[in-house]
Design an enzyme around this catalytic site. Structure first.
Site, PDB file in Angstrom:
ATOM      1  CG  ASP A  29      -1.312   1.012   1.727  1.00 55.71           C
ATOM      2  OD1 ASP A  29      -2.179   2.142   0.641  1.00 55.71           O
ATOM      3  OD2 ASP A  29      -1.333   1.392   2.288  1.00 55.71           O
ATOM      4  CG  ASP A  61      -1.393   7.451   0.628  1.00 61.41           C
ATOM      5  OD1 ASP A  61      -0.197   8.026  -0.416  1.00 61.41           O
ATOM      6  OD2 ASP A  61      -2.044   7.338  -0.284  1.00 61.41           O
ATOM      7  CD  GLN A  69      -3.734   7.887  -4.382  1.00 60.57           C
ATOM      8  OE1 GLN A  69      -3.943   8.634  -3.571  1.00 60.57           O
ATOM      9  NE2 GLN A  69      -2.696   6.970  -2.996  1.00 60.57           N
ATOM     10  CB  CYS A 105     -13.510   0.257 -10.494  1.00 59.75           C
ATOM     11  SG  CYS A 105     -12.828   0.749  -8.780  1.00 59.75           S
ATOM     12  CB  CYS A 142      -9.087  -1.722  -9.794  1.00 62.62           C
ATOM     13  SG  CYS A 142      -9.322  -0.530 -10.029  1.00 62.62           S
ATOM     14  NE  ARG A 143     -12.391   3.046  -2.362  1.00 62.08           N
ATOM     15  CZ  ARG A 143     -12.397   4.037  -1.872  1.00 62.08           C
ATOM     16  NH1 ARG A 143     -11.148   4.671  -2.428  1.00 62.08           N
ATOM     17  NH2 ARG A 143     -12.425   4.569  -1.151  1.00 62.08           N
ATOM     18  CG  ASP A 149      -2.126   2.141   6.401  1.00 60.86           C
ATOM     19  OD1 ASP A 149      -1.952   1.691   4.992  1.00 60.86           O
ATOM     20  OD2 ASP A 149      -3.094   3.167   6.967  1.00 60.86           O
TER      21      ASP A 149
END
Ligand code: MG
Ligand code: ZN
Length: 190
Positions: free
Chosen positions: A25, A27, A69, A110, A112-113, A139
């Protein structure tokens, strides 16, 4: 061939075979989370991240980034800003063998998220590695859910804002990025 005996409760005990790739990941795992950041100058790696990634590369592992994102779909940042931030991450921590980004928001439905498996599956596909031989380090719970949905193994590195139930539900928990990397390396045959 070397036989290794894994301690119960470790990734080594749970994976059928040694890992070939580690997908991170972005962020609050590789860099400090600045919500919807569009400014490359605000990119701040997690302490030690560069060295830890280098350990994995030296061990012959592929490494990648799998990141939601949604600031793009929400209109908070442009695609160009997101790419500039990712380029900065590459400058500071790269090279990565694969980058997979979901720019959508939940209303886009979607595939992919995270917590859906799309990013992990796309990364595994690009690397030519079975998802079962990929580890996902993140995280929050959705990182772990995406890993599980793809058939990969997850290691949670909680931050102070990670929810207790996400920690309890994680297949494996490491206190720091460095500890997660140590656990990965412990199961790579040298
Ligand atoms: Mg995160
Ligand atoms: Zn998406």
């Amino acid at each position: 061939m070397t036989l290794q005996f894994a301690a119960p409760g470790t990734a080594a005990a749970k994976m059928a075979d040694e890992p070939l790739a580690v997908l991170f990941d972005r962020d609050d795992t590789l860099i400090a989370d600045v919500p919807y950041n569009g400014d490359p100058d605000a990119v701040e790696p997690v302490p030690g991240a560069r060295e830890e990634l280098q350990h994995l590369r030296r061990a012959g592992l592929k490494i990648g980034v799998v990141t939601n994102q949604s600031g793009v779909a929400r209109g908070y940042i442009t695609t160009a800003q997101m790419r500039a931030v990712n380029r900065r991450v590459d400058e500071l921590l790269g090279p990565f063998d694969t980058w997979q980004v979901c720019p959508h928001e939940p209303a886009d439905f979607c595939s992919c998220r995270k917590p859906l498996p799309g990013l992990v599956l796309a990364a595994a596909c690009e690397l030519g590695i079975a998802p079962q031989r990929c580890l996902v380090v993140g995280d929050i719970g959705s990182d772990m859910e995406a890993a599980a949905a793809a058939g990969a193994h997850g290691i949670l590195v909680p931050t102070p804002v990670t929810l207790l139930h996400e920690i309890e539900a994680a297949p494996e928990v490491a206190g720091t990025l460095a500890e997660a990397v140590r656990r990965v390396l412990a199961q790579v045959r040298q």
